[in-house]
Design an enzyme around this catalytic site. Structure first.
Site, PDB file in Angstrom:
ATOM      1  N   HIS A 365     -15.334  58.898  29.720  1.00  0.00           N
ATOM      2  CA  HIS A 365     -15.932  59.074  31.044  1.00  0.00           C
ATOM      3  C   HIS A 365     -17.405  58.727  31.117  1.00  0.00           C
ATOM      4  O   HIS A 365     -18.009  58.884  32.187  1.00  0.00           O
ATOM      5  CB  HIS A 365     -15.760  60.521  31.515  1.00  0.00           C
ATOM      6  CG  HIS A 365     -14.371  60.831  31.985  1.00  0.00           C
ATOM      7  ND1 HIS A 365     -13.978  60.661  33.293  1.00  0.00           N
ATOM      8  CD2 HIS A 365     -13.285  61.278  31.317  1.00  0.00           C
ATOM      9  CE1 HIS A 365     -12.705  61.013  33.403  1.00  0.00           C
ATOM     10  NE2 HIS A 365     -12.263  61.386  32.218  1.00  0.00           N
ATOM     11  N   LYS A 556     -23.650  65.212  45.124  1.00  0.00           N
ATOM     12  CA  LYS A 556     -23.098  64.997  43.783  1.00  0.00           C
ATOM     13  C   LYS A 556     -23.951  65.840  42.843  1.00  0.00           C
ATOM     14  O   LYS A 556     -24.964  66.407  43.277  1.00  0.00           O
ATOM     15  CB  LYS A 556     -23.172  63.520  43.393  1.00  0.00           C
ATOM     16  CG  LYS A 556     -24.543  62.871  43.652  1.00  0.00           C
ATOM     17  CD  LYS A 556     -24.597  61.389  43.293  1.00  0.00           C
ATOM     18  CE  LYS A 556     -23.886  60.494  44.253  1.00  0.00           C
ATOM     19  NZ  LYS A 556     -22.751  59.784  43.713  1.00  0.00           N
ATOM     20  N   ARG A 557     -23.563  65.990  41.581  1.00  0.00           N
ATOM     21  CA  ARG A 557     -24.419  66.720  40.642  1.00  0.00           C
ATOM     22  C   ARG A 557     -25.817  66.102  40.634  1.00  0.00           C
ATOM     23  O   ARG A 557     -25.959  64.878  40.789  1.00  0.00           O
ATOM     24  CB  ARG A 557     -23.811  66.693  39.232  1.00  0.00           C
ATOM     25  CG  ARG A 557     -22.580  67.580  39.087  1.00  0.00           C
ATOM     26  CD  ARG A 557     -22.876  69.021  39.461  1.00  0.00           C
ATOM     27  NE  ARG A 557     -23.733  69.640  38.479  1.00  0.00           N
ATOM     28  CZ  ARG A 557     -23.303  70.454  37.514  1.00  0.00           C
ATOM     29  NH1 ARG A 557     -22.034  70.794  37.454  1.00  0.00           N
ATOM     30  NH2 ARG A 557     -24.151  70.970  36.654  1.00  0.00           N
ATOM     31  N   LYS A 562     -28.382  59.583  38.549  1.00  0.00           N
ATOM     32  CA  LYS A 562     -27.845  59.423  39.911  1.00  0.00           C
ATOM     33  C   LYS A 562     -28.961  59.155  40.922  1.00  0.00           C
ATOM     34  O   LYS A 562     -28.699  58.794  42.064  1.00  0.00           O
ATOM     35  CB  LYS A 562     -27.029  60.655  40.302  1.00  0.00           C
ATOM     36  CG  LYS A 562     -25.740  60.809  39.470  1.00  0.00           C
ATOM     37  CD  LYS A 562     -24.995  62.069  39.888  1.00  0.00           C
ATOM     38  CE  LYS A 562     -23.718  62.319  39.094  1.00  0.00           C
ATOM     39  NZ  LYS A 562     -22.571  61.505  39.566  1.00  0.00           N
ATOM     40  N   THR A 664     -16.417  59.030  42.114  1.00  0.00           N
ATOM     41  CA  THR A 664     -15.256  59.220  42.972  1.00  0.00           C
ATOM     42  C   THR A 664     -15.710  59.688  44.349  1.00  0.00           C
ATOM     43  O   THR A 664     -14.984  59.511  45.337  1.00  0.00           O
ATOM     44  CB  THR A 664     -14.277  60.261  42.395  1.00  0.00           C
ATOM     45  OG1 THR A 664     -15.024  61.425  42.008  1.00  0.00           O
ATOM     46  CG2 THR A 664     -13.524  59.711  41.204  1.00  0.00           C
ATOM     47  N   LYS A 668     -14.247  58.856  48.338  1.00  0.00           N
ATOM     48  CA  LYS A 668     -13.952  59.796  49.428  1.00  0.00           C
ATOM     49  C   LYS A 668     -14.685  59.381  50.694  1.00  0.00           C
ATOM     50  O   LYS A 668     -14.127  59.424  51.802  1.00  0.00           O
ATOM     51  CB  LYS A 668     -14.379  61.217  49.041  1.00  0.00           C
ATOM     52  CG  LYS A 668     -13.680  61.779  47.818  1.00  0.00           C
ATOM     53  CD  LYS A 668     -14.381  63.058  47.332  1.00  0.00           C
ATOM     54  CE  LYS A 668     -14.035  63.332  45.883  1.00  0.00           C
ATOM     55  NZ  LYS A 668     -14.954  64.319  45.264  1.00  0.00           N
TER      56      LYS A 668
END
Ligand SMILES: *Cc1c(COP(=O)(O)O)cnc(C)c1O
Length: 816
Positions: A365, A556-557, A562, A664, A668
């Site tokens: 991952h 998101k985290r 990110k 992911t 969505k």
């Protein structure tokens, strides 16, 4: 008990549902109608729905046993399930009758649904993926069972104090969990400590056994996983740790009552809490215990079931059973299967190894080095001595194979060794997973390519056939049919409802993309969803979002890779541009950021603080009130995403290229008609390929550019040469967002200015600002924006987890 009496088929008609609801409320729970308690009514409803799962659950198990088909086990330390009630009702098609029945109680279904706690047994994407996969397996009627841990405390609850994250424990089981069934008859004994002993068995064979252990009990709790309107109910089995009786008794008899109780606590600690780290490992011993506890309990369970059915003949085991390892977390399963086969069933090494390596499959991952698990040999040797013997033997044989393939290449042997030698030696879990598996997959095309080109290149050269890609997906039931009911109704009204179980069918929407009437309806649904989100933002953040403005969302985290920081820099830039009187061409937007930071991740927590401080200044400034709002939504989780993604116009997927394995969240949002502003990273690439670059805002460096760029990367000169960025940095530096706490954001400024900034924030700033301006401008042309929105949904078919799971089933598991 072996009764073959069929369970009564419970009907979904309103009368029957009403009756059951009353029965559970009054009899099961012992309440009076006059109590009208929402919590108990929710529980009674859960039992009413659960009753309807029970008959289907038993039939699914019986059918599977009868078919003697191959079984797959999805091993994961995380299952981020969220709420169960609405999902079960959707899959059983009983929403309408429930709604009507609830009227008798004067209760509103949506309000009740909102009372259910999330099952937060995961951190983020990896755990949610496991949950989407379980849904798809049941909906595709595949014989797949999930194995995980029943954490007493799930993902922490996040609140804010003075803009800083505060963590509170999530005791999600406090009021009981109607969705689990305890199965004490399937309890397993898990060994820890002790040592290996060699002996001759009755046949005179040299055998090993693990003795003088301190055992812990693993008690299974099963959760039903309903398929979509197909009468299939699969099983998610979650293990809880309990102390063994013998153990307590022994200490007790020695008169040491307090120690006996302490040991009981120590045993039960194993499943007490989920580790809240996303994309990083922490090396804590308790985490290793959790990993072995899951691997051992699950394998023993599967083997016991095998032996019950087939006796001690394992000839066909690999043809009939398969394990999918969700990242390296459950990788001790490789050594554990070897141990069970050799120590308990006296198989030879070669037989056991052939079975193991034809049974295990590993999903990687991440490429982030800080997330690659390694466990100190000392720790493994102390806690799991018998497994360490086996891991050493696996490695010795593997090293011989490497030496045979590349004679004299000792550098390569050292590189590939499962044991990293040094002052302190470590077991490299990813290597153990690769060596022990027949399949190794990444989670998006780019990610899988980077794995074979880089991190796992040596292994790829040795075993190219093991490596493959399975691009992630999300379930269209939860992430469209349930969370965006109005859009689902509009879609089904136009193209039928086949898309719910075959998302590729949603491409039929394309022909409505330019249809005036359809566009207006599409827009109206989005607006209604935005009104709902705006009211949530008002309630949770006390910020006024105008539903007419662009909703720009990043949830998101919180992690440096990110790049929530890049997002905030953009907001500060807009604020600066407007306040300096240059804001005429700034189009209005509401920016929403949300996510949890790992409690020990200092910089991520500081990014939350910066977001909140910037929000405070921006939202209070009259000069920007007609153009800009910023809010940080606390406690982002599955149930909040269900409200957020239907209301989003612009989805922020802005990771540094090469760092986000797949993502992911991006899928969505796309499914719900958001346009993406994103880097060429993870599944963003496949999303842009699918929808077309004209419906996507691409920016930033590409993976292949980065190594060259890094050589001369100088954030300071970028800042110097970009007046907008210089002003943004200056505003943070001079304390504009931290009047009473000067310099608190220095670590953030430092990270941006660092010539070795791994996340390249300064490098992508200009390109990001330009893409943002293009997005805001595009939003002003409503018809063309709505067309793009429809196109995003229409072309999201590939990102259903049904497609992903079909690929796993066909290419890895070989099940139908
Ligand atoms: C989908 C989801 C994630 C994953 O989001 P990414 O943007 O892919 O990191 C994380 N948390 C929750 C609650 C989710 O629903």
């Amino acid at each position: 008990m072996n009764s073959k009496l069929p369970l009564p088929k419970l009907s979904n008609d309103e009368k029957q549902v009403s009756q059951d609801l009353h029965r559970h409320y009054n009899f099961t729970l012992g309440r009076f109608d006059s109590d009208a308690d929402k919590g108990y009514l929710l529980e009674a409803l859960a039992y009413t729905v659960r009753d309807r799962l029970m008959e289907r659950w038993r039939l699914t198990v019986e059918k599977e046993n009868l078919a003697k088909s191959k079984k797959v086990f999805y091993l994961s330390l995380e299952f981020l399930l969220g709420r169960s009630l609405s999902n079960a009702m959707l899959n059983l098609d009983m929403e309408e009758s429930v709604k009507k029945s609830l009227m008798e109680f004067g209760a509103d279904l949506e309000e009740l649904e909102g009372e259910e706690k999330d099952a937060g047994l995961g951190n983020g994407g990896l755990g949610r993926l496991a949950a989407c996969f379980m849904d798809s397996c049941a909906s595709l009627q595949l014989p797949v069972m999930g194995y995980g841990i029943r954490y007493e405390y799930g993902m922490f609850h996040q609140s804010l104090r003075e803009g800083r994250q505060v963590e509170q424990p999530d005791h999600w089981l406090r009021d009981g969990n109607p969705w689990e069934i305890e199965r004490p008859d399937h309890v397993r004994h898990i060994k820890f400590y002790g040592h290996t002993e060699f002996y001759k068995n009755d046949n005179g064979k040299e055998c090993a056994r693990w003795v003088n252990t301190r055992d812990v009990l693993a008690v299974p709790f099963d959760m039903p996983i309903p398929g979509y309107q197909n009468d299939t109910v699969n099983t998610l089995r979650l293990w809880k740790a309990e102390a063994t009786d013998e153990f307590n008794l022994q200490e007790f008899n020695e008169g040491d009552y307090a120690d006996a109780v302490a040991e009981k606590n120590k045993a039960e600690q194993i499943t007490m809490v989920l580790y809240p780290n996303d994309s990083s490992e922490n090396g804590k011993e308790l985490r290793l215990r959790q990993q072995y506890f899951l691997a051992s309990a699950s394998l023993q369970d599967v083997i016991a079931d095998w032996v019950k059915e087939n006796g001690e003949d394992f000839t066909n085991f690999a043809k009939q059973r398969c394990f999918q390892l969700n990242d390296t977390h459950p990788t001790l399963a490789v050594a554990e299967l070897m141990r069970i086969l050799m120590d308990d069933y006296w198989l030879e090494w070669d037989e056991a190894w052939a079975i193991t390596t034809q049974t295990m499959a590993y999903t990687n991952h991440t490429l982030l080095p800080e997330a690659l698990e390694k466990w100190s040999v000392r720790l493994v040797g102390e806690l799991l001595p018998r497994l360490l013997d086996i891991i050493y033997e696996i490695n010795a044989r593997f090293m011989a194979e490497v030496a045979h393939r590349w004679p004299g290449d000792t550098a390569r042997q050292r590189r590939m060794s499962i044991i990293e030698d040094g002052h302190e030696s470590y077991v490299r879990m990813a290597y153990l997973a690769i060596v022990g598996s027949f399949s190794v997959n990444g989670v998006a095309a780019l990610h899988s390519q980077l794995l074979v080109d880089g991190l796992f290149n040596d292994f790829y050269q040795l075993w190219p056939h093991k490596f493959n890609n399975k691009t992630n997906g999300v379930t269209p039931r939860r992430w469209l049919a349930h969370c965006n009911k109005d859009l689902a109704t509009l879609i089904s009204g136009s193209i039928g409802d086949k898309w719910v179980t075959d998302l590729s069918d949603i491409v039929k929407l394309e022909k409505f993309a330019e249809d005036k009437l359809f566009r207006d309806k599409w827009h109206a649904v989005k607006q209604a969803n935005k009104v709902k989100l705006a009211s949530l933002v008002k309630q949770k953040c006390d910020v006024d979002f105008n539903p007419e403005w662009l909703f720009d969302v990043q949830v998101k985290r919180i992690h440096e890779y990110k790049r929530q920081l890049l997002n905030i820099l953009h907001v500060i830039h807009l604020y600066d541009k407007i306040t300096r009187g240059d804001g005429d061409d700034v189009d209005p937007r509401c920016v929403l950021i949300g996510g949890k930071a790992a409690p020990g991740y200092v910089l991520a927590k500081l990014i939350i603080k910066l977001t909140n401080n910037v929000a405070k200044v921006v939202n209070a400034d009259e000069r920007v009130a007609k153009k800009l709002k910023l809010a940080f939504i606390p406690n982002y989780r599955v149930s909040s995403m269900e409200i957020i993604c239907p209301a989003t116009d612009l989805s922020e997927q802005i990771s540094t290229a090469g760092k986000e394995a797949s993502g992911t969240g991006n899928m969505k949002f796309m499914m719900n008609g958001a346009l993406t502003i994103g880097t060429y990273d993870g599944a963003n690439i496949e999303i842009m390929d699918a929808v077309g670059p004209e419906h996507f805002f691409l920016f930033g460096l590409r993976v292949e550019d980065i190594p060259q760029y890094r050589l001369h990367h100088s954030p300071c000169s970028i800042i110097e040469q970009d007046e907008d960025l210089a002003r943004v940095i200056k505003l943070i530096e001079c304390g504009h967002f931290s009047m009473f706490e000067p310099n608190i954001f220095d670590p953030i400024l430092h990270s941006i200015r660092n010539a070795n900034d791994p996340w390249m924030v300064a490098a992508d700033f200009r390109s990001y600002i330009d893409a943002q301006a293009a997005a805001a401008r595009a939003y002003q042309d409503r018809d063309s924006w709505v067309t793009s929105s429809i196109m995003n949904t229409a072309r999201s078919g590939r990102f259903s987890s049904d497609r992903t799971i079909s690929e796993y089933a066909k290419e890895i598991w070989k099940v139908k």
